[in-house]
Write a protein that holds these residues in place. Sequence first.
Motif, PDB file in Angstrom:
ATOM      1  N   MET A 166     121.758   8.746 -35.746  1.00  0.00           N
ATOM      2  CA  MET A 166     120.783   9.399 -36.260  1.00  0.00           C
ATOM      3  C   MET A 166     120.943  10.935 -36.172  1.00  0.00           C
ATOM      4  N   LEU A 167     121.175  11.539 -35.229  1.00  0.00           N
ATOM      5  CA  LEU A 167     121.043  12.998 -34.895  1.00  0.00           C
ATOM      6  C   LEU A 167     122.521  13.619 -35.509  1.00  0.00           C
ATOM      7  N   ARG A 168     123.542  12.856 -35.671  1.00  0.00           N
ATOM      8  CA  ARG A 168     124.654  13.272 -36.407  1.00  0.00           C
ATOM      9  C   ARG A 168     124.364  13.351 -38.017  1.00  0.00           C
ATOM     10  N   ALA A 169     123.928  12.124 -38.365  1.00  0.00           N
ATOM     11  CA  ALA A 169     123.631  12.189 -39.880  1.00  0.00           C
ATOM     12  C   ALA A 169     122.547  13.199 -40.006  1.00  0.00           C
ATOM     13  N   LEU A 170     121.534  13.648 -39.249  1.00  0.00           N
ATOM     14  CA  LEU A 170     120.569  14.633 -39.527  1.00  0.00           C
ATOM     15  C   LEU A 170     121.211  16.039 -39.776  1.00  0.00           C
ATOM     16  N   ALA A 171     122.201  16.445 -39.097  1.00  0.00           N
ATOM     17  CA  ALA A 171     122.913  17.511 -38.949  1.00  0.00           C
ATOM     18  C   ALA A 171     123.780  17.412 -40.485  1.00  0.00           C
ATOM     19  N   GLY A 172     124.279  16.345 -40.819  1.00  0.00           N
ATOM     20  CA  GLY A 172     124.952  16.246 -42.003  1.00  0.00           C
ATOM     21  C   GLY A 172     124.011  16.433 -43.189  1.00  0.00           C
ATOM     22  N   LEU A 173     122.837  16.149 -43.185  1.00  0.00           N
ATOM     23  CA  LEU A 173     121.901  16.378 -44.112  1.00  0.00           C
ATOM     24  C   LEU A 173     121.560  17.900 -44.271  1.00  0.00           C
ATOM     25  N   ALA A 174     121.979  18.483 -43.077  1.00  0.00           N
ATOM     26  CA  ALA A 174     121.851  20.242 -43.475  1.00  0.00           C
ATOM     27  C   ALA A 174     122.804  20.536 -44.446  1.00  0.00           C
TER      28      ALA A 174
END
Length: 642
Positions: free
Chosen positions: A517-525
């Motif tokens: 989840m956190l890796r994808a959240l960073a990718g959303l940036a």
Amino acid sequence: MTDRLTARERELLVRLQQTFAPDDADVPRAAEGVALAIERLAPHRMAKLRTMLRMLAGPWLSLLLVGRFAPFDRLDRTMRERLLLALADSPIPTMRTGFQALKRLALLLSYAAVDDHGTNSLWTKIGYPGPRTDKPTPAPEITLTDASSDIEADAVVVGSGAGGAVAAALLAQSGRRVVVLEAGPPADPATFDQLEANSLRRFYLESAACASDDLGISVLAGSCVGGGTLVNWCTALRLHERVADEWREASGIDFGASLAEHFAAVERRIEVQPATRHNENNAVLLRGCRTAGLHAEPTPCNRTGCGDGCGYCGFGCAYGSKRSTPATYLSDAAAAGALIMARARVSRVLTSSGAVCGVEADVFDEDGNNTHSLRVHAPIVVLAAGSLRTPGILARSGVASPHLGRHLRLHPTTALFGEFDRPVETWIGPMQSAHSDAFAELDGLYGAKLEAVPAHPGLIAFAAPWRGRDQHAALMRKARYGAILIALTRDRGCGSVSLDGRNDIRYRLAPYDAGHMLRALAGLADVMFAAGAARVTTLHTRPVELDRARADAAGRRAFGEEVATRGASANRLGVFSAHQMGTCRMNADPRRGVVDESGAVYGLRGAYVADASVFPLASGVNPMLTIMALARRTASRIQASF
């Protein structure tokens, strides 16, 4: 009806409202709404909140947290904010839970509750238009039954959402006498007022206050005639064939070729077609992914003739464009003679000599008062009350399995808020019309799908980080310019739902899933900045922010590292679930599951399950279409058994 709050407790709610919300909010109305929401909670949940209110009413909590020996409402605003932030950041989980309970209710109702004229004083401040004026007054899609005496039937279906409606239609069309019992209220399109607070209260499970026992995950689930299909965002994705293979390996049951005809039939009936129009929120996802060289594509949706898309799908479609179950399969069932009842909450399945012989239900009026009991006598019972309610019904009916209520998957989801220089207005236009699988396979078939979500002021205020009244109000004034993209995580870890009637959800986000989840959240940036964002903000209690001036490769890398450091501990990051799966899982071996490949309950002849609780593992995609295909297969096999 639960016990009423005391006058002292209501005084505290008013002061809390004044602390959380901006000056121009309608504090008395919102505080009264919070009081009513608390009084609607289950008694044990209400008791927890009252404990927090009692602590605030005394001087000791203030002394401990801010060094002032005075009740919360005797402190000045600065001290009140300091105390609330101390709760929000507390190392003690129950303190964080108490803060989130009060903050979420206070801010949701500040921005969603309306006055006698159907408006809210804060909407003008944030540029929210409120309900549209072009709503038609369509005729009801189905006619409901009001039965006060016992009913004889060939089959009774419990639940009217994705699974129950499909099963009811097929069984009724085969000439069987079918009764559908829905625990939630009616959902007449003529009453869809597009008001957020009203709709959340009327059409969502526990009036949208449903959550894990520690409030670490907020749970959104439909609870009305039509279930989740009435309030979902029209996403209609098939189960990925590689995930179907994984399900087969885990369960010994085919979810590929044997389901293909059922997927196709459902897609035809609910008129699934790829989205061709995108609002600015979805355009951000498409534009950002393509600019960043990541996968993105339009999403298949079950809506037709939607035009520019109103943006109010989550409150029920007032235009007849969404092909929900009331517009399709429930209408088919009614046309074939099925009887459909609302506010009929099934307590247990009736049994005799190891076989079902009907169900027992409690019938409620519009005010939530239990008016009478009802029995429907039938040799076939199809349970489709959802992953959070079906296990409890089976347990109260004498079914015993170590897997009942276990293996709960939630697709835990968090969001990134991206501020743009031009209006985005997440509340307008076709919703969830695009998705990206760029992070869906971070480890084999596990990762997170990227989607855009519609959001109206109440839920934005509910989710947005609160670091003080002025900070939150400033963030809300930017809401019109904000895109909201989510990382929807396919969870390998799991939780459970209690079988004791309290329906408690116990789910702790596993480190493995949190990492994805956190890796994808960073990718959303990366996606947001590629689409032109000026700033991004996470939903952490202490939000992680990054602005365009610092968003070079090094800045984005540092952002991702900080996101990982902040983590996803309960009530330190806003996490949501709109998909609940797996609590009556399907398995070819009765020692490893609750139902067989036909959806038949092991050890109870004539009982079937036709909802997402039968999923062996998380689907990784919005589950509606898979639920409907499985329900169609189950109903087809029931037809063959008559």
